[in-house]
Design a protein around this motif. Structure first.
Motif, PDB file in Angstrom:
ATOM      1  N   SER A 235       0.821  -1.222   0.000  1.00 32.27           N
ATOM      2  CA  SER A 235       0.000   0.000   0.000  1.00 32.27           C
ATOM      3  C   SER A 235       0.846   1.258   0.000  1.00 32.27           C
ATOM      4  O   SER A 235       0.372   2.346  -0.338  1.00 32.27           O
ATOM      5  CB  SER A 235      -0.928   0.004   1.216  1.00 32.27           C
ATOM      6  N   GLY A 236       2.134   1.142   0.392  1.00 31.46           N
ATOM      7  CA  GLY A 236       3.017   2.314   0.387  1.00 31.46           C
ATOM      8  C   GLY A 236       3.559   2.624  -0.991  1.00 31.46           C
ATOM      9  O   GLY A 236       4.181   3.669  -1.181  1.00 31.46           O
ATOM     10  N   ARG A 290       6.332   5.444   6.535  1.00 34.21           N
ATOM     11  CA  ARG A 290       5.534   4.394   5.916  1.00 34.21           C
ATOM     12  C   ARG A 290       5.438   3.173   6.838  1.00 34.21           C
ATOM     13  O   ARG A 290       4.397   2.526   6.930  1.00 34.21           O
ATOM     14  CB  ARG A 290       6.154   3.973   4.577  1.00 34.21           C
ATOM     15  N   GLU A 291       6.531   2.854   7.499  1.00 34.60           N
ATOM     16  CA  GLU A 291       6.509   1.669   8.366  1.00 34.60           C
ATOM     17  C   GLU A 291       5.606   1.889   9.575  1.00 34.60           C
ATOM     18  O   GLU A 291       4.854   0.996   9.965  1.00 34.60           O
ATOM     19  CB  GLU A 291       7.934   1.323   8.814  1.00 34.60           C
ATOM     20  N   GLU A 293       3.051   3.710   9.656  1.00 34.96           N
ATOM     21  CA  GLU A 293       1.671   3.698   9.174  1.00 34.96           C
ATOM     22  C   GLU A 293       1.228   2.318   8.702  1.00 34.96           C
ATOM     23  O   GLU A 293       0.057   2.120   8.328  1.00 34.96           O
ATOM     24  CB  GLU A 293       1.531   4.683   8.002  1.00 34.96           C
ATOM     25  N   ARG A 295       2.324   0.776   6.019  1.00 38.57           N
ATOM     26  CA  ARG A 295       2.181   0.837   4.562  1.00 38.57           C
ATOM     27  C   ARG A 295       3.509   0.423   3.911  1.00 38.57           C
ATOM     28  O   ARG A 295       4.373   1.259   3.650  1.00 38.57           O
ATOM     29  CB  ARG A 295       1.801   2.241   4.129  1.00 38.57           C
ATOM     30  N   HIS A 320       9.278  -3.223   4.656  1.00 34.56           N
ATOM     31  CA  HIS A 320       9.552  -2.885   3.264  1.00 34.56           C
ATOM     32  C   HIS A 320      10.327  -4.012   2.582  1.00 34.56           C
ATOM     33  O   HIS A 320      11.066  -4.761   3.218  1.00 34.56           O
ATOM     34  CB  HIS A 320      10.339  -1.581   3.173  1.00 34.56           C
TER      35      HIS A 320
END
Length: 873
Positions: A235-236, A290-291, A293, A295, A320
């Motif tokens: 999603s990220g 991002r992590e 969140e 995502r 990631h």
């Protein structure tokens, strides 16, 4: 960023792949020398024309020097560098100078530099690649780097000076979808490991898709990424950047700082800083955001040639994920990474890739497609080029283009379409190789066989095994060679071999290649002769030092015999007729040992041709004898007999008693097959007399064994037993282990026929023990079968069946069809005697399944009738 942003070896690479011509190279050399203490430099003729044996005159410490410049494209052989230096050094005396400064973009070892300086009596300075890189990388030389090498003077000070690389988003449509062919297992494995435990820290989060040039790494990685995007797992965002690590021009190679602006914008950054360090900080912050969140992002870093290109862009372990594609083995240098090796496509998938999207057009062209796929070696880039050529020309059939590509000399030229060509794909990897590895690739390509060992590589290169191993390791880590099924052997893809041969022909002198091949031929000949020592001798024989025992010797021969065979014609092609003959004769005992009669015929024919070209009757007779023996072993006695007669005539013409005696044994075997066994006895008695006259005990033992065979087959059993005893003593004294095993088997048969069953069984057991020890399954199988015949006559049901099955297994190991048929016939007779109809039918069915050989055996048995006693052959 550290040293990568400051240099990243760009100066080194751009100098090595110099393409600017002579005049710019002389101007650059002048700047280098002026920057290193020379003065009053006066160029000779920078615009071309006669230069008076110097490129410039200059001074240092009040002394006159000449400048000589050598900037070829790519690393050259030292011989070429030395030749250029010697020519240029003549300009010192021609210009009444005191010294020479030789400026070259070539890598030179310390020993090579010393050798160059030893070629002149004057003062000498060698400015080799590493030395001039050190000079040019000084801050004071920044403008020179910019002017002559195109290296920006301030790569990290402003975004405007960065060569920004566009970062593309990866979408579900980015892959090939239904157009993607094969690799289902690999796709599933990579997807599983990239999506498992996304929230677990420390989990493997980097996949390195590696493989040879053109194997389809980028298409595969994009397919993986697109499939994962389709599932909505990242999603990220998912992004791809091409690092162009294998472009021919080093200026195209991408530094990580050049990727950052596009990557930051793709991740949603509001702005990009003019400073690379600030951009890296911002990039790390976005990854952490991002992590937090939840995502995850997916990065596809494509065509990464050096870990330094990608290292600073790798996210820390967490949610990631990264896919890297590379032709180099990067995974050992990346913690928590997973190696994903890609190999060539199998045949069915290769034909699918060629015909993809046009299946109806190629209906009924299966054989042509398979031929085409094999010519491409299953390499996706080659298959795609062929597919594009066919798509562009509707009138062209698969068979048409297969015929175009059939000739090796023009195959690479045929694998081009528009601006794509297979040579350029290989060139990108070759240019990155250090000099010794590059030479290794070229020399491996001239090896006549398909696989080679470390020892063979060392002899080809003329270096120690340590240096050869280092060069092979570099090629393997660059995926330019692969391990064979036998882990001690390496092989080149067929198309890479053709490319390597082109490089060798353009880089290495013809005589240097031939010298390398002669070193290889000598190694194979000397080593196979040692194998023969183990086959026919004992472990304490001189000249067997390469092997600890016969098992290791035979293991080497199993790996290398195909290479030895390939070298026979190659030696002949370069005028090495004597070596061609030697190899053909030397490999014959091993081929006979494994029952490979078709190859034995082929190499013996080559040996005959080489001997005839040499005008050597002795050698020709020896080769004819081997050829006749191979025909005899194939039951082609009618073809073998004329060869023995020709060989006997040649040996008689030159008075070669040993050669004549050796031929008589093979001749007697052909005569025996004609059914005229009695006539062989005087022939073999002459062989015995000849060997006795020349006091050749080794040959005498063989002649006596053959004579005893004829006596036994004419029912002169006691005479045969006595002569076999004498032959056995000679074989044991001369250390002829294979002959000893054969004679023991014959002795066992003769003893059984005179009713001495216990002694016969002991003789068979000794024969089997020796034969299996030297890996001779033919003799072992014969002794198992004849011992079974012995027990059969004694009514020993259990041991008879067990021995027949062991005999059959021995013959199956060497795919000796006639002998399989023979033992099956004996088994069928035995089952019939016992009234076991089912097993009798089973054996007869197996004989029938052997085709022509089975039918011939049954016809021969019907003609001769059942013999009493031993049914040996």
């Amino acid at each position: 960023m550290g040293s990568m942003a400051e240099r990243w070896d760009e100066t080194w690479h751009r100098l090595l792949v110099w393409t600017s011509g002579q005049a710019p190279s002389e101007r650059l050399a002048a700047q280098i020398l002026l920057g290193d203490g020379f003065s009053r430099l006066d160029p000779s003729h920078p615009l071309g024309g006669p230069d008076g044996k110097k490129d410039a005159i200059m001074q240092r410490d009040g002394r006159k020097w000449i400048m000589a410049v050598y900037f070829p494209r790519g690393q050259q052989a030292f011989k070429a560098i030395r030749s250029k230096f010697v020519s240029d050094a003549a300009g010192v005396s021609a210009n009444s100078a005191d010294g020479i400064a030789f400026v070259t973009n070539q890598e030179l070892s310390l020993a090579e530099r010393k050798e160059l300086c030893s070629r002149t009596q004057s003062a000498c300075e060698i400015y080799h690649l590493e030395r001039i890189v050190t000079i040019l990388d000084q801050p004071a030389m920044a403008t020179v780097r910019a002017q002559y090498l195109g290296i920006d003077t301030t790569p990290n000070t402003a975004i405007s000076s960065l060569r920004t690389v566009f970062v593309h988003p990866i979408l579900p449509s980015s892959g090939m979808g239904t157009r993607f062919v094969g690799r289902a297992d690999e796709l599933r494995a990579v997807e599983d490991f990239l999506t498992s435990s996304l929230s677990v820290e420390g989990f493997s989060h980097v996949g390195v898709v590696a493989g040879m040039p053109g194997v389809g790494k980028t298409a595969f990685a994009l397919e993986v990424a697109a499939n994962l995007c389709t599932k909505g797992l990242f999603s990220g965002g998912a992004f791809i950047a091409d690092f162009k690590g294998y472009e021919e021009n080093p200026r195209e190679w991408v530094e990580p700082s050049a990727v950052l602006p596009g990557l930051l914008l793709a991740l949603g950054a509001d702005h990009v800083a003019p400073d690379a360090a600030a951009n890296f900080i911002a990039y790390r912050h976005l990854l952490k955001t991002r992590e937090r969140e939840g995502r995850p992002i997916l990065l596809l870093l494509d065509n990464v040639a050096d870990i330094r290109q990608a290292h600073d862009l790798l996210p820390p372990p967490g949610i990631h994920r990264v896919i890297i594609t590379s032709r180099n083995s990067l995974s050992p240098r990346i913690p928590l990474s997973r190696d994903v090796p890609l190999s060539i496509l199998p045949l069915r998938q290769s034909t699918q890739l060629i015909a993809k999207g046009n299946e109806s057009r190629f209906s009924g062209q299966t054989e042509a497609l398979e031929l085409l796929a094999n010519l491409c070696g299953g390499l996706p880039i080659a298959l795609q080029l062929v597919s594009q050529i066919l798509a562009n020309d509707p009138d062209l059939s698969a068979l048409d283009i297969a015929h175009e590509l059939k000739e090796e000399a023009t195959r690479l030229a045929g694998l081009e379409f528009e601006d794509a060509e297979i040579r350029a794909v290989f060139q990108g990897s070759y240019l990155r190789l250090p000099r010794e590895a590059a030479k290794c690739l070229r020399y491996l390509s001239i090896h006549p066989g398909r696989e080679l060992s470390l020892q063979a590589a060392a002899h080809l290169l003329g270096v120690t095994e340590v240096k050869a191993r280092q060069a092979l390791r570099r090629l393997e880590s660059s995926h330019l060679i692969t391990r064979s099924f036998e882990p001690t052997l390496w092989k080149l893809h067929d198309l890479l071999r053709l490319y390597g041969r082109e490089l060798a022909d353009s880089t290495d002198a013809r005589h240097a290649q031939q010298e390398a091949l002669h070193r290889l031929f000598k190694y194979y000949f000397e080593t196979i002769e040692q194998v023969n020592g183990w086959i026919n001798g004992t472990s304490d024989l001189e000249g067997t030092e390469s092997f600890e025992d016969s098992k290791n010797a035979l293991r080497w021969a199993a790996r290398e015999h195909a290479n030895v065979v390939a070298c026979i014609s190659s030696a002949s092609d370069i005028g090495g007729l004597t070596r061609s003959w030697e190899l053909g004769i030397a490999i014959n005992p091993y081929l006979c040992l494994r029952g490979d009669w078709s190859t034995a015929i082929k190499v013996s024919e080559s040996a005959v041709a080489a001997a005839k070209s040499l005008g050597d009757k002795k050698r020709e007779g020896s080769a004819l004898n081997n050829l006749g023996l191979a025909y005899n072993s194939c039951r082609r006695h009618d073809d073998g007999k004329p060869l023995f007669l020709r060989a006997r005539k040649l040996h008689r013409e030159i008075g070669d008693k040993e050669g004549e005696a050796r031929v008589l044994s093979g001749l007697s075997e052909s005569m025996r097959a004609e059914g005229n066994v009695l006539a062989t006895i005087p022939v073999l008695q002459r062989a015995v007399r000849l060997y006795t006259e020349i006091q050749d005990a080794y040959g005498l033992g063989f002649a006596l064994t053959n004579l005893a065979t004829s006596l036994r087959e004419t029912k002169q059993y006691m005479a045969a037993v006595g002569i076999l005893g004498k032959a056995l003593e000679i074989h044991q004294a001369t250390g002829a282990r294979r002959a000893e095993a054969s004679t023991l088997g014959q002795l066992g048969a003769a003893l059984g026929q005179v009713g001495q069953a216990e002694k016969a069984a002991v003789a068979f057991d000794d024969s089997i023990r020796i034969a299996e020890g030297i890996g001779d399954h033919l003799i072992a199988g014969m002794s198992y079968m004849n011992k079974g015949n012995l027990y059969r006559l004694q009514g020993d049901l259990h041991n008879t069946e067990d021995l027949y099955r062991k005999s059959l297994a021995s013959f199956e190991k060497i795919e000796s069809v006639w002998e399989q048929a023979y033992v099956l016939f004996n088994m069928a007779q035995w089952y019939q005697e016992r009234g076991d109809e089912n097993k009798w039918q089973e054996c007869m069915a197996k004989i029938a399944s052997l085709g022509t050989t089975g039918r011939q055996l049954l016809e021969r048995a019907a003609k001769r009738g059942r013999e009493s006693g031993m049914l040996s052959f």
